[in-house]
Write an enzyme that holds these catalytic residues in place. Structure first.
Site, PDB file in Angstrom:
ATOM      1  N   VAL A  11     -16.716  -5.646 -16.335  1.00  0.00           N
ATOM      2  CA  VAL A  11     -17.023  -6.377 -15.198  1.00  0.00           C
ATOM      3  C   VAL A  11     -16.782  -5.426 -13.984  1.00  0.00           C
ATOM      4  O   VAL A  11     -17.715  -5.562 -13.141  1.00  0.00           O
ATOM      5  CB  VAL A  11     -16.128  -7.594 -15.416  1.00  0.00           C
ATOM      6  CG1 VAL A  11     -16.242  -8.123 -13.745  1.00  0.00           C
ATOM      7  CG2 VAL A  11     -16.797  -8.557 -16.288  1.00  0.00           C
ATOM      8  N   ASP A  30      -9.139   2.272 -11.712  1.00  0.00           N
ATOM      9  CA  ASP A  30      -8.552   2.099 -12.879  1.00  0.00           C
ATOM     10  C   ASP A  30      -7.398   2.722 -13.021  1.00  0.00           C
ATOM     11  O   ASP A  30      -7.370   4.106 -12.934  1.00  0.00           O
ATOM     12  CB  ASP A  30      -9.571   2.447 -14.036  1.00  0.00           C
ATOM     13  CG  ASP A  30      -9.422   1.438 -15.306  1.00  0.00           C
ATOM     14  OD1 ASP A  30     -10.097   0.461 -15.455  1.00  0.00           O
ATOM     15  OD2 ASP A  30      -8.393   1.681 -15.940  1.00  0.00           O
ATOM     16  N   LYS A  35     -10.719   7.329 -18.187  1.00  0.00           N
ATOM     17  CA  LYS A  35     -11.778   6.745 -17.866  1.00  0.00           C
ATOM     18  C   LYS A  35     -12.552   7.184 -16.390  1.00  0.00           C
ATOM     19  O   LYS A  35     -13.531   7.315 -16.382  1.00  0.00           O
ATOM     20  CB  LYS A  35     -11.634   5.177 -17.845  1.00  0.00           C
ATOM     21  CG  LYS A  35     -12.883   4.250 -17.767  1.00  0.00           C
ATOM     22  CD  LYS A  35     -12.516   2.681 -17.913  1.00  0.00           C
ATOM     23  CE  LYS A  35     -12.373   2.029 -19.322  1.00  0.00           C
ATOM     24  NZ  LYS A  35     -12.003   0.758 -19.301  1.00  0.00           N
ATOM     25  N   THR A  86      -8.106  -9.999 -19.223  1.00  0.00           N
ATOM     26  CA  THR A  86      -7.345 -11.245 -19.389  1.00  0.00           C
ATOM     27  C   THR A  86      -7.307 -11.529 -20.764  1.00  0.00           C
ATOM     28  O   THR A  86      -8.022 -12.802 -21.164  1.00  0.00           O
ATOM     29  CB  THR A  86      -7.707 -12.514 -18.417  1.00  0.00           C
ATOM     30  OG1 THR A  86      -9.018 -12.615 -18.503  1.00  0.00           O
ATOM     31  CG2 THR A  86      -7.121 -12.296 -17.232  1.00  0.00           C
ATOM     32  N   GLU A 151     -16.990 -14.322 -12.757  1.00  0.00           N
ATOM     33  CA  GLU A 151     -18.219 -13.522 -12.888  1.00  0.00           C
ATOM     34  C   GLU A 151     -18.943 -14.083 -14.092  1.00  0.00           C
ATOM     35  O   GLU A 151     -18.274 -14.252 -15.290  1.00  0.00           O
ATOM     36  CB  GLU A 151     -17.836 -12.115 -13.311  1.00  0.00           C
ATOM     37  CG  GLU A 151     -19.069 -11.181 -13.530  1.00  0.00           C
ATOM     38  CD  GLU A 151     -20.054 -11.335 -12.468  1.00  0.00           C
ATOM     39  OE1 GLU A 151     -19.827 -11.113 -11.294  1.00  0.00           O
ATOM     40  OE2 GLU A 151     -21.172 -11.772 -12.723  1.00  0.00           O
ATOM     41  N   ASN A 211     -18.238 -21.456 -20.067  1.00  0.00           N
ATOM     42  CA  ASN A 211     -18.116 -20.624 -21.260  1.00  0.00           C
ATOM     43  C   ASN A 211     -17.974 -21.556 -22.506  1.00  0.00           C
ATOM     44  O   ASN A 211     -18.406 -21.608 -23.447  1.00  0.00           O
ATOM     45  CB  ASN A 211     -17.222 -19.589 -21.199  1.00  0.00           C
ATOM     46  CG  ASN A 211     -17.593 -18.203 -20.865  1.00  0.00           C
ATOM     47  OD1 ASN A 211     -18.741 -18.227 -20.227  1.00  0.00           O
ATOM     48  ND2 ASN A 211     -16.666 -17.248 -20.543  1.00  0.00           N
ATOM     49  N   HIS A 254     -29.421 -20.442 -30.708  1.00  0.00           N
ATOM     50  CA  HIS A 254     -30.085 -19.619 -31.977  1.00  0.00           C
ATOM     51  C   HIS A 254     -29.021 -19.750 -33.039  1.00  0.00           C
ATOM     52  O   HIS A 254     -27.740 -19.359 -32.744  1.00  0.00           O
ATOM     53  CB  HIS A 254     -30.341 -18.253 -31.585  1.00  0.00           C
ATOM     54  CG  HIS A 254     -31.327 -17.925 -30.644  1.00  0.00           C
ATOM     55  ND1 HIS A 254     -32.729 -18.300 -30.890  1.00  0.00           N
ATOM     56  CD2 HIS A 254     -31.352 -18.015 -29.215  1.00  0.00           C
ATOM     57  CE1 HIS A 254     -33.340 -18.206 -29.743  1.00  0.00           C
ATOM     58  NE2 HIS A 254     -32.620 -17.708 -28.571  1.00  0.00           N
ATOM     59  N   CYS A 263     -15.475 -12.793 -24.396  1.00  0.00           N
ATOM     60  CA  CYS A 263     -15.175 -13.792 -23.589  1.00  0.00           C
ATOM     61  C   CYS A 263     -15.043 -15.333 -24.497  1.00  0.00           C
ATOM     62  O   CYS A 263     -14.107 -15.890 -24.089  1.00  0.00           O
ATOM     63  CB  CYS A 263     -16.397 -14.081 -22.597  1.00  0.00           C
ATOM     64  SG  CYS A 263     -16.335 -12.868 -21.439  1.00  0.00           S
TER      65      CYS A 263
HETATM   66  N1  LIG Z   1     -16.971  -8.526 -20.276  1.00  0.00           N
HETATM   67  C1  LIG Z   1     -17.868  -9.476 -19.993  1.00  0.00           C
HETATM   68  O1  LIG Z   1     -18.945  -9.708 -20.311  1.00  0.00           O
HETATM   69  C2  LIG Z   1     -17.260 -10.722 -18.943  1.00  0.00           C
HETATM   70  C3  LIG Z   1     -18.117 -11.331 -18.325  1.00  0.00           C
HETATM   71  C4  LIG Z   1     -17.514 -12.410 -17.314  1.00  0.00           C
HETATM   72  C5  LIG Z   1     -15.880 -12.225 -16.975  1.00  0.00           C
HETATM   73  N2  LIG Z   1     -15.254 -11.303 -17.635  1.00  0.00           N
HETATM   74  C6  LIG Z   1     -13.531 -11.305 -17.533  1.00  0.00           C
HETATM   75  O2  LIG Z   1     -13.639 -10.175 -16.409  1.00  0.00           O
HETATM   76  C7  LIG Z   1     -12.274  -9.552 -16.878  1.00  0.00           C
HETATM   77  C8  LIG Z   1     -12.581  -8.113 -17.300  1.00  0.00           C
HETATM   78  O3  LIG Z   1     -13.015  -7.918 -18.424  1.00  0.00           O
HETATM   79  P1  LIG Z   1     -13.700  -6.801 -18.620  1.00  0.00           P
HETATM   80  O4  LIG Z   1     -14.558  -6.801 -20.188  1.00  0.00           O
HETATM   81  O5  LIG Z   1     -14.144  -5.909 -17.900  1.00  0.00           O
HETATM   82  O6  LIG Z   1     -12.266  -5.988 -19.232  1.00  0.00           O
HETATM   83  P2  LIG Z   1     -12.077  -4.472 -19.662  1.00  0.00           P
HETATM   84  O7  LIG Z   1     -11.112  -4.337 -20.807  1.00  0.00           O
HETATM   85  O8  LIG Z   1     -13.444  -3.831 -20.192  1.00  0.00           O
HETATM   86  O9  LIG Z   1     -11.768  -3.774 -18.424  1.00  0.00           O
HETATM   87  C9  LIG Z   1     -10.423  -4.068 -17.898  1.00  0.00           C
HETATM   88  C10 LIG Z   1      -9.996  -2.667 -17.153  1.00  0.00           C
HETATM   89  O10 LIG Z   1      -8.868  -2.945 -16.168  1.00  0.00           O
HETATM   90  C11 LIG Z   1      -8.046  -1.909 -16.220  1.00  0.00           C
HETATM   91  N3  LIG Z   1      -6.774  -2.266 -15.625  1.00  0.00           N
HETATM   92  C12 LIG Z   1      -5.775  -3.062 -16.116  1.00  0.00           C
HETATM   93  N4  LIG Z   1      -4.645  -3.132 -15.245  1.00  0.00           N
HETATM   94  C13 LIG Z   1      -5.114  -2.321 -14.089  1.00  0.00           C
HETATM   95  C14 LIG Z   1      -4.454  -2.003 -13.122  1.00  0.00           C
HETATM   96  N5  LIG Z   1      -3.247  -2.682 -12.541  1.00  0.00           N
HETATM   97  N6  LIG Z   1      -5.185  -1.111 -12.183  1.00  0.00           N
HETATM   98  C15 LIG Z   1      -6.121  -0.749 -12.262  1.00  0.00           C
HETATM   99  N7  LIG Z   1      -6.870  -0.976 -13.450  1.00  0.00           N
HETATM  100  C16 LIG Z   1      -6.540  -1.863 -14.346  1.00  0.00           C
HETATM  101  C17 LIG Z   1      -8.176  -1.360 -17.834  1.00  0.00           C
HETATM  102  O11 LIG Z   1      -7.477  -0.125 -17.809  1.00  0.00           O
HETATM  103  C18 LIG Z   1      -9.561  -1.700 -17.941  1.00  0.00           C
HETATM  104  O12 LIG Z   1     -10.404  -0.367 -17.870  1.00  0.00           O
HETATM  105  C19 LIG Z   1     -11.997 -10.668 -17.967  1.00  0.00           C
HETATM  106  O13 LIG Z   1     -10.762 -11.351 -17.319  1.00  0.00           O
HETATM  107  C20 LIG Z   1     -12.916 -11.160 -18.606  1.00  0.00           C
HETATM  108  O14 LIG Z   1     -12.510 -12.376 -19.083  1.00  0.00           O
HETATM  109  C21 LIG Z   1     -15.899 -10.571 -18.649  1.00  0.00           C
END
Ligand SMILES: NC(=O)c1ccc[n+]([C@@H]2O[C@H](COP(=O)([O-])OP(=O)(O)OC[C@H]3O[C@@H](n4cnc5c(N)ncnc54)[C@H](O)[C@@H]3O)[C@@H](O)[C@H]2O)c1
Length: 438
Positions: A11, A30, A35, A86, A151, A211, A254, A263
């Site tokens: 995200v 990050d 990364k 989360t 998001e 969701n 589907h 999610c």
């Molecule tokens: N993946 C999806 O399709 C999607 C869609 C909508 C919403 N979300 C929500 O968005 C959020 C993020 O999801 P994601 O899939 O991107 O997660 P992810 O695990 O891919 O990325 C999270 C990132 O945050 C970093 N991080 C954690 N603590 C940190 C800190 N204190 N400082 C800096 N970086 C830190 C981690 O190292 C990691 O790279 C979640 O709550 C998820 O539910 C995800």
């Protein structure tokens, strides 16, 4: 506008890059140094179509940077997004908010001047209020407004979704924050994407409710598929027949092996827990999660049954491992359950996925063998199972497959092949929601 994106995952990286593409000045932060190092070298750590090009262009234009130093990035920003993970908390299914809280603490200490802190992570209702308390505790003097902006992007189509969203939900009652958020999203509202302003709690709920509803829609059609198999009927036609009704709509109808991904599984659980504790249980969603879990478990059995009594040392070729096409994300993929249940029954598993094999190696048992192509995967196998509907699997040379397989059995868990194409070539065919041998 100067933006800091805290968390550069699926995200954070997409949102940060898209904001920079709108002309904002973005630093993606990050704490995972490797990364950030890869991104700084121009390498994209996730698979998302079109993202590498967009990152490259905006880095070259000087609008997008990557850093591990949160303090520096936040100090210079007018808007700070929290986009950290989360995940489900082990044991109780609640959203684990430790990353969100830790980020809020660090942000509070670093903020400089009026700063809008925006939660983009999916968080339970009331989290914005918790973040506000944390910030007040850490930095009582800080001038900060906390906003919820969930998001809705889908992996695999994330850039398109971010740039052309159905709606942008913004939860705030602070007029200064509202002004900042309107300016930030102006390029999108010019494209007619509606900005929906709500109270913060409501915005947090909208994300979970969306969701949960979509997970319910998928589960509904999956149960209809089971019914079609028992009484005769074609679930794809049922889906089309009901989806043409505009009150229902054709999306998320589907039938398949059950929903997975980063999610739906965790968000349905977290919403369920919130509702139970609030004394307003969501019984529909509780049932959805139970039905989905048993469905994922049933898919391995379906494969075994397709083989009759599998011969000793039988091999199953698994095509597709990621939870959906066009992503490398393996989180809660149905493939994990299917592979495990095949291995539990003494069947060998050989797998192929166009982009997800590196991630798959991290989560699947070590005994899984990986192939270099769909055809190499099928060679000598007793059954071929399509788990993820990658485009690359939609037009396989079926005659070639037939000569490669030891036994011509295909279990198509995504219904991507017309049964007649397989049956007409002498395959044994098992699909989802269609009477077998159709
Ligand atoms: N993946 C999806 O399709 C999607 C869609 C909508 C919403 N979300 C929500 O968005 C959020 C993020 O999801 P994601 O899939 O991107 O997660 P992810 O695990 O891919 O990325 C999270 C990132 O945050 C970093 N991080 C954690 N603590 C940190 C800190 N204190 N400082 C800096 N970086 C830190 C981690 O190292 C990691 O790279 C979640 O709550 C998820 O539910 C995800």
């Amino acid at each position: 506008m100067r933006v800091a994106m805290i968390g550069t995952g699926y995200v954070g990286l997409v949102s940060g890059t898209c904001f920079s593409d709108f002309g904002h000045e973005v630093v993606c932060v990050d704490k995972d140094a490797s990364k950030i190092e890869r991104l700084s070298r121009g390498e994209i750590p996730i698979f998302e179509p079109g993202l590498d090009d967009l990152v490259r262009r905006n880095v070259a234009a000087g609008r997008l940077r990557f850093a591990t130093d949160l303090t520096q990035a936040v100090r210079q920003a007018e808007v700070v997004f929290i986009a950290v993970g989360t995940p489900s908390r082990r044991g109780d299914g609640h959203a684990d908010l430790s990353y969100v809280h830790a980020a809020a603490r660090e942000i509070a200490r670093a903020a400089n001047g009026f700063t809008v802190v925006v939660t983009k992570s999916t968080v339970p209702v009331g989290t914005g209020t918790d973040i506000e308390h944390i910030i007040r505790e850490e930095a009582p003097e800080a001038d900060i407004a906390v906003v919820s902006n969930p998001e809705f992007l889908r992996e695999g189509a994330a850039i398109e979704d971010f740039k052309r969203p159905d709606r942008i939900v913004i939860g705030t009652e602070d007029p200064r924050a509202r002004e900042v958020m309107t300016a930030l999203y102006r390029p999108l509202s010019l494209n007619a994407a509606p900005l929906l302003f709500t109270e913060r709690n409501t915005a947090e709920l909208i994300k979970y409710a969306s969701n949960a509803f979509l997970a319910m829609k998928i589960t509904f059609i999956n149960e209809m598929a089971d019914l079609c198999e028992k009484v005769g009927g074609n679930v794809q036609e049922v889906a089309r027949g009901i989806g043409l009704d505009r009150r229902i709509g054709p999306k998320f109808l589907h039938a398949g092996p059950g929903y997975g991904g980063s999610c739906f599984p965790k968000d349905t659980l977290a919403l369920m827990r919130t509702a139970q504790e609030a004394g307003a249980p969501l019984r529909l969603i509780e049932t959805v999660t139970t039905v989905n879990e048993s469905r994922k478990a049933a898919m391995g059995r379906r494969v075994i049954e397709a083989m009759g009594t599998p011969p000793r040392g039988a091999t199953v070729a698994v095509l597709g491992l990621t939870f959906k096409p066009n992503t490398d994300d393996m989180r809660d993929s149905p493939a994990i359950n299917i592979v495990q249940s095949l291995l539990d029954r003494g069947v060998q598993v050989r797998a192929y996925d166009p982009v997800g094999m590196d991630e798959a190696r991290k989560v699947l048992p070590a005994e899984v063998e990986y192939a270099a192509s769909a055809y190499a995967c099928a060679e000598g196998a007793d059954c071929l199972v399509i788990v993820t509907e990658w485009d690359a699997f939609r037009a396989l040379d079926l005659d070639r497959l037939k000569t490669l397989l030891r036994r011509p059995i295909v279990v198509d868990l995504r219904n991507i092949y017309p049964p007649a194409d397989l049956i007409g070539r002498g395959f044994k065919y098992v699909g989802v929601g269609r009477p077998n041998g159709e």
